[in-house]
Motif scaffolding. Sequence first.
Motif, short mmCIF file in Angstrom:
data_model
loop_
_atom_site.label_atom_id
_atom_site.label_comp_id
_atom_site.label_asym_id
_atom_site.label_seq_id
_atom_site.Cartn_x
_atom_site.Cartn_y
_atom_site.Cartn_z
N THR A 194 -8.10 -5.11 -3.05
CA THR A 194 -7.40 -4.12 -3.87
C THR A 194 -8.29 -2.89 -3.98
O THR A 194 -9.47 -3.00 -4.29
N SER A 195 -7.72 -1.72 -3.69
CA SER A 195 -8.54 -0.50 -3.70
C SER A 195 -7.68 0.72 -3.99
O SER A 195 -6.45 0.68 -3.89
N SER A 196 -8.35 1.80 -4.36
CA SER A 196 -7.69 3.10 -4.53
C SER A 196 -8.73 4.17 -4.26
O SER A 196 -9.94 3.94 -4.38
N GLY A 197 -8.25 5.34 -3.87
CA GLY A 197 -9.18 6.42 -3.58
C GLY A 197 -8.49 7.76 -3.49
O GLY A 197 -7.27 7.84 -3.29
N VAL A 198 -9.27 8.80 -3.65
CA VAL A 198 -8.80 10.18 -3.50
C VAL A 198 -9.77 10.88 -2.57
O VAL A 198 -10.98 10.71 -2.68
N GLN A 199 -9.22 11.67 -1.66
CA GLN A 199 -10.04 12.36 -0.67
C GLN A 199 -9.61 13.82 -0.61
O GLN A 199 -8.43 14.14 -0.62
N GLY A 200 -10.59 14.71 -0.56
CA GLY A 200 -10.33 16.14 -0.39
C GLY A 200 -11.09 16.65 0.82
O GLY A 200 -12.22 16.23 1.06
N ARG A 201 -10.45 17.52 1.59
CA ARG A 201 -11.11 18.07 2.78
C ARG A 201 -10.84 19.56 2.86
O ARG A 201 -9.78 20.04 2.49
N PHE A 202 -11.82 20.28 3.38
CA PHE A 202 -11.67 21.70 3.69
C PHE A 202 -11.95 21.87 5.17
O PHE A 202 -12.79 21.19 5.74
N PRO A 261 -8.34 29.19 6.79
CA PRO A 261 -8.84 28.00 6.09
C PRO A 261 -7.69 27.10 5.66
O PRO A 261 -6.56 27.55 5.47
N MET A 262 -8.00 25.82 5.54
CA MET A 262 -7.00 24.86 5.06
C MET A 262 -7.66 23.88 4.11
O MET A 262 -8.89 23.69 4.13
N MET A 263 -6.84 23.27 3.27
CA MET A 263 -7.30 22.27 2.31
C MET A 263 -6.35 21.09 2.35
O MET A 263 -5.12 21.28 2.41
N SER A 264 -6.89 19.89 2.33
CA SER A 264 -6.08 18.66 2.32
C SER A 264 -6.52 17.78 1.16
O SER A 264 -7.71 17.65 0.89
N ILE A 265 -5.54 17.18 0.50
CA ILE A 265 -5.80 16.22 -0.56
C ILE A 265 -4.97 14.98 -0.27
O ILE A 265 -3.78 15.08 0.01
N ASN A 266 -5.62 13.81 -0.33
CA ASN A 266 -4.94 12.56 -0.01
C ASN A 266 -5.35 11.49 -1.02
O ASN A 266 -6.53 11.34 -1.32
N ALA A 267 -4.37 10.76 -1.54
CA ALA A 267 -4.63 9.65 -2.47
C ALA A 267 -4.03 8.38 -1.88
O ALA A 267 -2.92 8.39 -1.35
N THR A 268 -4.78 7.27 -1.96
CA THR A 268 -4.32 5.99 -1.43
C THR A 268 -4.48 4.89 -2.46
O THR A 268 -5.36 4.96 -3.34
N ARG A 269 -3.64 3.87 -2.35
CA ARG A 269 -3.71 2.71 -3.24
C ARG A 269 -3.26 1.48 -2.46
O ARG A 269 -2.22 1.51 -1.80
N PHE A 322 0.83 -1.20 0.00
CA PHE A 322 0.00 0.00 0.00
C PHE A 322 0.87 1.25 0.00
O PHE A 322 2.05 1.22 0.35
N GLY A 323 0.25 2.34 -0.41
CA GLY A 323 0.93 3.63 -0.42
C GLY A 323 -0.09 4.76 -0.38
O GLY A 323 -1.24 4.58 -0.77
N SER A 324 0.36 5.88 0.12
CA SER A 324 -0.49 7.07 0.11
C SER A 324 0.39 8.31 0.01
O SER A 324 1.56 8.31 0.40
N ILE A 325 -0.21 9.35 -0.53
CA ILE A 325 0.45 10.65 -0.62
C ILE A 325 -0.58 11.70 -0.24
O ILE A 325 -1.75 11.59 -0.62
N GLY A 326 -0.17 12.67 0.56
CA GLY A 326 -1.08 13.70 1.01
C GLY A 326 -0.42 15.07 1.04
O GLY A 326 0.78 15.18 1.26
#
Length: 81
Positions: free
Chosen positions: A67-75, A50-58, A31-35
Motif C-alpha cells: 500500500t502506497s501513495s505519493g505526489v511528484q512534481g517536475r519542471f 518551460p513546462m510543469m507536471s504534477i502527478n499523484a498516485t495511490r 490503484f489510481g493516479s491523476i496528473g
Amino acid sequence: LWNTVWSGALTFGSRDYDTFTTTLDGRRDTFGSIGIDIVFEGVSYWGFSPMMSINATRTQSSAEEFTSSGVQGRFGITSNF
C-alpha cells in the motif's frame, strides 16, 4: 489560461495475484493516479517553453507492505515546433 496549455490524465485499475508469499489468499491491488501537465507557451526561447507536471498516485493492496501513495512534481522544457 494565462497563455498556457493544460492537459491531464486519470488512471484507475486493479491487479490480482492468485498466490503471493506473504498472504494466504493471494494479493489484490487497486490503484489510481491523476496528473496535470502545464506548458507556458507565453514564455519561449529558441523554440522551447518551460513546462510543469504534477502527478499523484495511490495503491491499496491486500498485502499491506504494498500500500502506497505519493505526489511528484517536475519542471522541464518542451519544444514549440
